[in-house]
Design a protein around this motif. Sequence first.
Motif: not given
Length: 139
Positions: A18-19, A2, A30, A21-25, A33, A111, A15
């Motif tokens: 987070a948007l 987190n 994992h 990078g969603q599902d881009k790691y 937050e 990032w 925010a």
Amino acid sequence: MNFIFDNNLPPAWPAAIALLGQDKYESHCHIGEIIHLREKFNANTPDIAWLMSLGQDKATQWTIISRDGFRKQNGAERQVQRQYGLSVFVLQKSWASKPYWAMTSQFVHWWPRLVKQACETERVAMEVPWSISGKFSQI
């Protein structure tokens, strides 16, 4: 893993990151937050108090993103970081002099490297240089 962004960073960054990078790691890392400090604590909460609170939360691994070197109070903040094994990434002082959009775009460049470093190394305290060609340095 987190991430919590300190009060000295723009509240919109977590925010947005987070948007973006969603599902881009990478699958081995994992990401939970990604929040701004004000989402979890009052804006005027002393650094020592919120650092201790994060450190005492044994169920959650927190990484702090800040422009503050946590050098106040005779090093007590850094001692709390070490005591509780909190990871921290501090943006080099040169970031503070940059315009908002330049700083924001540069942070977006950094990032993925920051996340990778946080996922690969526990209890890290690193400085993030301005130049994307630069390297993290231990603090």
